[in-house]
Design an enzyme around this catalytic site. Structure first.
Site, PDB file in Angstrom:
ATOM      1  N   ASN A 110      -8.008   3.909   0.346  1.00  0.00           N
ATOM      2  CA  ASN A 110      -9.597   4.140  -0.281  1.00  0.00           C
ATOM      3  C   ASN A 110      -9.186   4.570  -1.673  1.00  0.00           C
ATOM      4  O   ASN A 110     -10.049   4.437  -2.699  1.00  0.00           O
ATOM      5  CB  ASN A 110      -9.987   5.497   0.553  1.00  0.00           C
ATOM      6  CG  ASN A 110      -9.145   6.410   0.531  1.00  0.00           C
ATOM      7  OD1 ASN A 110      -8.044   6.712   0.658  1.00  0.00           O
ATOM      8  ND2 ASN A 110      -9.816   7.680   0.374  1.00  0.00           N
ATOM      9  N   GLU A 208      -1.228  14.307   5.270  1.00  0.00           N
ATOM     10  CA  GLU A 208      -2.642  14.415   4.727  1.00  0.00           C
ATOM     11  C   GLU A 208      -3.784  13.604   5.575  1.00  0.00           C
ATOM     12  O   GLU A 208      -3.494  12.383   5.286  1.00  0.00           O
ATOM     13  CB  GLU A 208      -2.553  14.185   3.203  1.00  0.00           C
ATOM     14  CG  GLU A 208      -1.714  15.057   2.523  1.00  0.00           C
ATOM     15  CD  GLU A 208      -2.112  16.636   2.454  1.00  0.00           C
ATOM     16  OE1 GLU A 208      -3.363  16.582   2.707  1.00  0.00           O
ATOM     17  OE2 GLU A 208      -1.245  17.154   1.844  1.00  0.00           O
ATOM     18  N   GLU A 423       0.370  19.640  -0.526  1.00  0.00           N
ATOM     19  CA  GLU A 423       0.804  19.151  -1.865  1.00  0.00           C
ATOM     20  C   GLU A 423       0.384  19.728  -2.989  1.00  0.00           C
ATOM     21  O   GLU A 423      -0.509  20.464  -2.879  1.00  0.00           O
ATOM     22  CB  GLU A 423       0.343  17.581  -1.765  1.00  0.00           C
ATOM     23  CG  GLU A 423       0.687  16.753  -0.872  1.00  0.00           C
ATOM     24  CD  GLU A 423       0.369  15.427  -0.685  1.00  0.00           C
ATOM     25  OE1 GLU A 423      -0.959  15.250  -0.937  1.00  0.00           O
ATOM     26  OE2 GLU A 423       0.762  14.583  -0.209  1.00  0.00           O
TER      27      GLU A 423
HETATM   28  P1  NAD Z   1      -4.832   4.316   8.136  1.00  0.00           P
HETATM   29  O1  NAD Z   1      -4.207   5.535   8.922  1.00  0.00           O
HETATM   30  O2  NAD Z   1      -4.980   3.104   9.011  1.00  0.00           O
HETATM   31  O3  NAD Z   1      -3.376   3.761   7.203  1.00  0.00           O
HETATM   32  C1  NAD Z   1      -2.880   4.432   6.056  1.00  0.00           C
HETATM   33  C2  NAD Z   1      -1.214   3.810   5.817  1.00  0.00           C
HETATM   34  O4  NAD Z   1      -0.435   3.997   7.138  1.00  0.00           O
HETATM   35  C3  NAD Z   1      -1.477   2.487   5.566  1.00  0.00           C
HETATM   36  O5  NAD Z   1      -0.565   2.172   4.825  1.00  0.00           O
HETATM   37  C4  NAD Z   1      -1.124   1.442   6.776  1.00  0.00           C
HETATM   38  O6  NAD Z   1      -0.543   0.422   6.789  1.00  0.00           O
HETATM   39  C5  NAD Z   1      -0.251   2.716   7.379  1.00  0.00           C
HETATM   40  N1  NAD Z   1       0.172   2.830   8.982  1.00  0.00           N
HETATM   41  C6  NAD Z   1      -0.527   2.213   9.874  1.00  0.00           C
HETATM   42  N2  NAD Z   1       0.045   2.392  10.779  1.00  0.00           N
HETATM   43  C7  NAD Z   1       1.078   2.868  10.814  1.00  0.00           C
HETATM   44  C8  NAD Z   1       2.289   3.183  11.755  1.00  0.00           C
HETATM   45  N3  NAD Z   1       2.146   3.155  13.122  1.00  0.00           N
HETATM   46  N4  NAD Z   1       3.537   3.597  11.146  1.00  0.00           N
HETATM   47  C9  NAD Z   1       3.393   3.789   9.885  1.00  0.00           C
HETATM   48  N5  NAD Z   1       2.564   3.474   8.973  1.00  0.00           N
HETATM   49  C10 NAD Z   1       1.273   3.101   9.672  1.00  0.00           C
HETATM   50  O7  NAD Z   1      -5.784   5.098   7.308  1.00  0.00           O
HETATM   51  P2  NAD Z   1      -6.639   4.125   6.329  1.00  0.00           P
HETATM   52  O8  NAD Z   1      -7.763   3.653   7.062  1.00  0.00           O
HETATM   53  O9  NAD Z   1      -5.685   3.292   5.257  1.00  0.00           O
HETATM   54  O10 NAD Z   1      -7.133   5.516   5.394  1.00  0.00           O
HETATM   55  C11 NAD Z   1      -8.343   6.030   5.583  1.00  0.00           C
HETATM   56  C12 NAD Z   1      -7.862   7.423   6.096  1.00  0.00           C
HETATM   57  O11 NAD Z   1      -7.110   8.361   5.485  1.00  0.00           O
HETATM   58  C13 NAD Z   1      -9.137   8.430   6.576  1.00  0.00           C
HETATM   59  O12 NAD Z   1      -8.828   9.116   7.847  1.00  0.00           O
HETATM   60  C14 NAD Z   1      -8.961   9.564   5.193  1.00  0.00           C
HETATM   61  O13 NAD Z   1      -9.653  10.536   5.703  1.00  0.00           O
HETATM   62  C15 NAD Z   1      -7.420   9.582   5.254  1.00  0.00           C
HETATM   63  N6  NAD Z   1      -7.162  10.147   3.803  1.00  0.00           N
HETATM   64  C16 NAD Z   1      -6.684  11.390   3.770  1.00  0.00           C
HETATM   65  C17 NAD Z   1      -6.530  12.062   2.715  1.00  0.00           C
HETATM   66  C18 NAD Z   1      -5.989  13.294   2.422  1.00  0.00           C
HETATM   67  O14 NAD Z   1      -5.450  13.723   1.307  1.00  0.00           O
HETATM   68  N7  NAD Z   1      -6.177  14.314   3.372  1.00  0.00           N
HETATM   69  C19 NAD Z   1      -6.667  11.065   1.230  1.00  0.00           C
HETATM   70  C20 NAD Z   1      -7.198   9.989   1.697  1.00  0.00           C
HETATM   71  C21 NAD Z   1      -7.503   9.187   2.778  1.00  0.00           C
END
Ligand code: NAD
Length: 442
Positions: A110, A208, A423
């Site tokens: 995002n 996070e 962080e």
């Molecule tokens: P996601 O969890 O699907 O993916 C995040 C990352 O993890 C990607 O690079 C993905 O390829 C990787 N990933 C997926 N499965 C994995 C596994 N089994 N092992 C290791 N890595 C793996 O999340 P998304 O859809 O990319 O992002 C949206 C989410 O991120 C939302 O829930 C949002 O709230 C969260 N987010 C949190 C923050 C924060 O600072 N708290 C900031 C931005 C986004």
């Protein structure tokens, strides 16, 4: 691919970790300058890759990626360690911090470069080498950054970026025995899997995660400030920010007035071509995600909630070239129960729910009544009340009478299912270094 990246990172660690903080700081600053020099190209790429508006990429994503490097280039120069004396024992104790080794960094789609550099910068500033895995959905700007590493003076092997899916590249990184720490930003579901997979290696984790952030608006709030800010906190970046507001609690005395003005303003948000600088809401990340977000609206309607504007209510007129894009109007839902999935689950789209409340005690309980605990916003002109409420909200950051104003020095992160660890200048320094206590008898 992960194997080769970890090998390169391990080989580079002795040289990089032995550089002084000042040398590393100068290199980080150089990388910041190079990205800033190409800011427009990075912004264009980020906007095209994700569907976010060019304005958001130009004013938020890329400037913040530049600032991440500058911030940690500076903060690494100012850390001190502790020392205590025990005169009766003839001893002094002091702490010493050293980089950990190869850091595994995994980021979401995002805020692609913003969040990736928020991990790379502190990790390498502290003397670690890294293997970073951006989201497979938005990896173009990570690749563009790689092309600048050598020019910035970053030695070969210090920053390795692997491009691949989570289940393959991400999981290989999480399970690699030579990667002692993982810094992850993404969904709570993925974090659960990472925790499980990394447990046999006893890795250090920073997680996070998602949010279901409330805005609490008391009847003494300044609505001229509150309404535009709450529109932004609900719909900025298509609502695809972990810190976006998705539950708005309004005190009953101003509920009708707030709702009327909020909906009228939401209808003015322009949706369409992300490259048009006058557009406020770009495209959602994917067809699947658009369907998921739309389904939340449908479920709410099936439960008896009312959609006041946006999805299914207003018509979306798209420019000719954008007809097949994944666009959605800012959507406001009301008359929705706290137990509804729209009030409990992270939607991560331009959808927000507005409900009424009566008392301070009641709204604190309802705001806390979700599994997440990332951030909240409180609107009131009563100083005592904002302190009282902020202290009782179960979340990592509370903004009062504003939103998304960040000081990177301070701890950032979530409570409950929104994360583990923090962080920030001190927190990231502590995460990316190992501490030992040394006792000297004199
Ligand atoms: P996601 O969890 O699907 O993916 C995040 C990352 O993890 C990607 O690079 C993905 O390829 C990787 N990933 C997926 N499965 C994995 C596994 N089994 N092992 C290791 N890595 C793996 O999340 P998304 O859809 O990319 O992002 C949206 C989410 O991120 C939302 O829930 C949002 O709230 C969260 N987010 C949190 C923050 C924060 O600072 N708290 C900031 C931005 C986004």
């Amino acid at each position: 691919m992960v194997e080769a990246a970890v090998k390169a990172a391990k080989a580079a660690f002795p040289i990089w970790s032995s550089k002084s903080p000042l040398e590393r700081s100068q290199i980080l600053n150089k990388l910041a300058d190079l990205i800033e020099h190409d800011l427009e190209a990075f912004a264009q790429a980020e906007s095209k890759d994700q569907g976010k508006t060019i304005t958001f990429a130009r004013t938020v994503d890329i400037p913040r990626a530049v600032y991440n490097f500058r911030f940690f280039a500076s903060s690494i120069l100012h850390h001190t360690t502790e020392c205590t004396e025990m005169p009766t024992m003839g001893c002094i104790h002091y702490t010493s911090r050293t980089p950990v080794g190869v850091a595994g960094l995994i980021s979401p789609w995002n805020l692609p470069l913003y969040l990736l550099t928020w991990k790379i910068a502190p990790a390498i500033a502290c003397g670690n080498t890294v293997v970073a895995k951006p989201s497979e959905m938005t990896s173009v700007t990570a690749w563009m950054m790689c092309k600048l590493l050598e020019k910035a003076g970053i030695p070969h092997g210090v920053v390795n970026v692997v491009f691949g899916t989570g289940s393959k590249a991400g999981e290989a990184l999480v399970c690699h025995p030579d990667v002692p720490l993982i810094s992850f930003t993404g969904s709570t579901l993925t974090a659960q899997r990472i925790t499980e997979k990394s447990a046999p290696h006893c890795k250090q984790l920073s997680l996070e995660l998602g949010g279901k952030n409330p805005a609490i608006i008391f009847d003494d709030a300044d609505l001229t400030q509150c309404i535009p800010t709450t529109l932004r906190s609900s719909f900025a970046n298509q609502g695809e920010i972990c810190l976006c507001t998705s539950r708005i609690f309004v005190q009953r005395g101003i509920y009708n007035e707030f709702l009327k003005r909020f909906v009228a303003e939401a209808k003015k948000w322009k949706v369409g071509d992300p490259s048009d600088p006058t557009v406020d809401v770009g495209a959602l990340i994917s067809k699947e995600h658009l369907e998921k977000v739309r389904n939340y609206v449908k479920k709410a309607q099936a439960e008896g909630a009312r959609v006041l504007c946006g999805e299914g209510v207003d018509s979306l007129a798209l420019p000719a070239g954008n007809q097949k894009g994944y666009f959605m109007l800012p959507t406001v839902i009301t008359e929705v129960k706290d137990e509804s999935c729209c009030m409990q689950e992270e939607i991560f789209g331009p959808v927000t729910c507005v409900v009424a409340f009566d008392t301070e005690e009641e709204v604190i309980e309802r705001a806390n009544g979700v599994k997440y605990g990332l951030a909240a916003t409180v609107w009131s002109s009563n100083v005592g009340r904002v302190h009282r409420v902020a202290r009782r909200l179960q979340c990592g950051w509370v903004w009062t009478n504003c939103w998304l104003v960040r000081d990177l020095n301070l701890p950032f992160g979530g409570m409950k299912a929104s994360g583990i660890g923090r962080e920030g200048a001190k927190d990231s320094y502590e995460f990316f270094t190992e501490v030992k206590t040394i006792t000297i008898k004199h």
